[in-house]
Write an enzyme that holds these catalytic residues in place. Structure first.
Site, mmCIF file in Angstrom:
data_model
loop_
_atom_site.group_PDB
_atom_site.id
_atom_site.type_symbol
_atom_site.label_atom_id
_atom_site.label_comp_id
_atom_site.label_asym_id
_atom_site.label_seq_id
_atom_site.Cartn_x
_atom_site.Cartn_y
_atom_site.Cartn_z
ATOM 1 N N SER A 119 0.856 -1.190 0.000
ATOM 2 C CA SER A 119 0.000 0.000 0.000
ATOM 3 C C SER A 119 0.888 1.235 0.000
ATOM 4 O O SER A 119 1.788 1.361 0.833
ATOM 5 C CB SER A 119 -0.907 0.004 1.233
ATOM 6 O OG SER A 119 -1.741 1.151 1.234
ATOM 7 N N HIS A 123 2.097 12.157 -0.405
ATOM 8 C CA HIS A 123 1.663 13.549 -0.303
ATOM 9 C C HIS A 123 2.898 14.420 -0.510
ATOM 10 O O HIS A 123 3.919 14.232 0.155
ATOM 11 C CB HIS A 123 1.024 13.823 1.052
ATOM 12 C CG HIS A 123 -0.206 13.017 1.317
ATOM 13 N ND1 HIS A 123 -1.398 13.260 0.676
ATOM 14 C CD2 HIS A 123 -0.418 11.952 2.137
ATOM 15 C CE1 HIS A 123 -2.308 12.397 1.100
ATOM 16 N NE2 HIS A 123 -1.744 11.589 1.976
ATOM 17 N N HIS A 133 -1.876 7.337 -5.069
ATOM 18 C CA HIS A 133 -2.141 6.137 -4.269
ATOM 19 C C HIS A 133 -1.979 4.921 -5.171
ATOM 20 O O HIS A 133 -2.338 4.940 -6.343
ATOM 21 C CB HIS A 133 -3.572 6.194 -3.709
ATOM 22 C CG HIS A 133 -4.117 4.849 -3.321
ATOM 23 N ND1 HIS A 133 -4.994 4.136 -4.120
ATOM 24 C CD2 HIS A 133 -3.914 4.081 -2.221
ATOM 25 C CE1 HIS A 133 -5.306 2.996 -3.525
ATOM 26 N NE2 HIS A 133 -4.667 2.929 -2.382
ATOM 27 N N ASN A 135 -2.084 0.405 -4.569
ATOM 28 C CA ASN A 135 -1.973 -0.797 -3.745
ATOM 29 C C ASN A 135 -2.353 -2.023 -4.577
ATOM 30 O O ASN A 135 -3.165 -1.934 -5.494
ATOM 31 C CB ASN A 135 -2.847 -0.711 -2.485
ATOM 32 C CG ASN A 135 -4.300 -0.996 -2.764
ATOM 33 O OD1 ASN A 135 -4.945 -0.326 -3.572
ATOM 34 N ND2 ASN A 135 -4.839 -1.997 -2.098
ATOM 35 N N THR A 136 -1.698 -3.131 -4.257
ATOM 36 C CA THR A 136 -2.089 -4.406 -4.832
ATOM 37 C C THR A 136 -2.032 -5.446 -3.723
ATOM 38 O O THR A 136 -1.213 -5.328 -2.801
ATOM 39 C CB THR A 136 -1.171 -4.843 -5.996
ATOM 40 O OG1 THR A 136 0.184 -4.942 -5.536
ATOM 41 C CG2 THR A 136 -1.243 -3.855 -7.146
ATOM 42 N N HIS A 167 -2.853 7.751 -17.132
ATOM 43 C CA HIS A 167 -3.787 6.753 -17.665
ATOM 44 C C HIS A 167 -3.181 5.976 -18.835
ATOM 45 O O HIS A 167 -3.424 4.766 -18.975
ATOM 46 C CB HIS A 167 -5.088 7.425 -18.080
ATOM 47 C CG HIS A 167 -6.009 7.706 -16.944
ATOM 48 N ND1 HIS A 167 -6.960 6.808 -16.521
ATOM 49 C CD2 HIS A 167 -6.119 8.788 -16.110
ATOM 50 C CE1 HIS A 167 -7.620 7.312 -15.500
ATOM 51 N NE2 HIS A 167 -7.123 8.512 -15.227
ATOM 52 N N HIS A 197 -20.925 11.968 -0.333
ATOM 53 C CA HIS A 197 -21.403 13.139 0.411
ATOM 54 C C HIS A 197 -20.872 14.459 -0.160
ATOM 55 O O HIS A 197 -21.363 15.529 0.191
ATOM 56 C CB HIS A 197 -21.063 13.022 1.901
ATOM 57 C CG HIS A 197 -19.598 13.094 2.224
ATOM 58 N ND1 HIS A 197 -18.804 11.978 2.317
ATOM 59 C CD2 HIS A 197 -18.784 14.144 2.483
ATOM 60 C CE1 HIS A 197 -17.572 12.331 2.637
ATOM 61 N NE2 HIS A 197 -17.529 13.645 2.732
ATOM 62 N N GLY A 280 -7.469 -5.742 13.426
ATOM 63 C CA GLY A 280 -6.464 -5.606 14.470
ATOM 64 C C GLY A 280 -5.064 -5.278 14.005
ATOM 65 O O GLY A 280 -4.109 -5.435 14.766
#
Length: 297
Positions: A119, A123, A133, A135-136, A167, A197, A280
């Site tokens: 991950s 920034h 970002h 992640n795999t 892209h 939102h 956890g």
């Protein structure tokens, strides 16, 4: 989805994620070293701090862990994390319910799992350089296995040519696996990284997949690897293009507000954040995606 013990496949995937981490951290430290002039050049070149992470299972037993690689306050990177973890144990009730709702078989009868992945969230100091970002991951249960992840670009000051390049590299790496993959995973990213939102996307998109299992482990893993391989050629040229640009208070304000949007998404909607906290894992490692500073109107 098909499963079984798959010990060799698990080890192969976990080792690959570690290899990709090392390749990316080496490249990012080289970027820091090469910032000899322009914004940030007066600061020491950033270096990754490497901290082992551990996960405690539901019964208090050791349940795996990983390595958190975090760089803070560099010349180019304000905060970047490249974390790899390999964890195992039993799924909690919320994770079981979520996976069962997505159609993952067998988790209610046998909640054992194994998961490994990388991950990354970056920034940047300069508001003209986009945040990013990637992640795999591979996930296994006694009844199923699958891959997931992707990469997406999150500029606060979008440039059409940067979006196009990002892209294009993703498409170039995915097309050898079938020309239908890129458009399908692009649409999936547009849907997944949408903030209901706010009624808008988190960034300018990329690719995303989850629960990916055709039954051919080697081909599915190869597709996942090429998502990871696409990252550096998709992103490094954007850093090079923008890192020397001047910026002022208005640009920094736009960056901090956009980071607030990014934080809202990761805390409210992101599936990986929810899974990591529910199972956890080290909360500092799970929340490394959050920016060092953000602002809300």
């Amino acid at each position: 989805m098909h499963s079984g013990a798959m010990e060799t496949e698990k080890q192969t995937a976990a080792e690959w994620f570690g290899h990709l981490r090392d390749e990316i951290t080496t490249a990012f430290e080289a970027v820091e070293d090469s910032q000899h002039s322009g914004p940030g050049a007066e600061r020491p070149a950033g270096r990754f701090e490497r901290t082992p992470t551990r996960r405690t299972g539901t019964d208090g037993e050791d349940a795996g862990g990983g390595l958190a690689c975090i760089m803070r306050g560099g010349r180019v990177f304000e905060k970047v994390g490249v974390n790899v973890s390999t964890v195992h144990g039993k799924l909690g009730e919320r994770a079981i319910a979520s996976m069962a709702a997505r159609g993952v078989p067998g988790v209610e009868e046998d909640p054992r799992f194994w998961a490994s992945g990388i991950s990354l969230v970056a920034h940047m100091q300069n508001p003209h350089v986009p945040a990013v970002h990637m992640n795999t991951r591979m996930f296994w249960t006694p009844a199923a296995w699958w891959f997931g992840g992707g990469a997406d670009l999150n500029p606060c000051l979008p440039y059409e040519e940067d979006t196009a390049h990002f892209h294009a590299e993703l498409k170039r790496h995915l097309d050898p696996h079938g020309e239908g993959h890129y458009p399908r995973l692009k649409d999936w990213a547009d849907e997944y990284f949408f903030i209901p939102h706010r009624g808008r996307a988190r960034g300018v998109g990329g690719v995303f997949m989850d629960d990916h299992c055709t039954g051919d482990w080697a081909e599915d893993f190869a597709l996942t690897q090429d998502i990871g391989r696409a990252f550096l050629p998709a992103y490094l040229p954007l850093i090079e293009r923008r890192r020397g640009m001047d910026w002022g208070e208005a640009e920094k304000e736009a960056q901090l507000i956009h980071r607030g949007l990014y934080a809202e998404y990761n805390l409210v909607y992101d599936r990986g954040t929810k899974f990591g906290l529910a199972t956890g894992h080290d909360p500092d490692a799970v929340l490394m995606s959050l920016p060092p500073m953000a602002k809300w109107r």
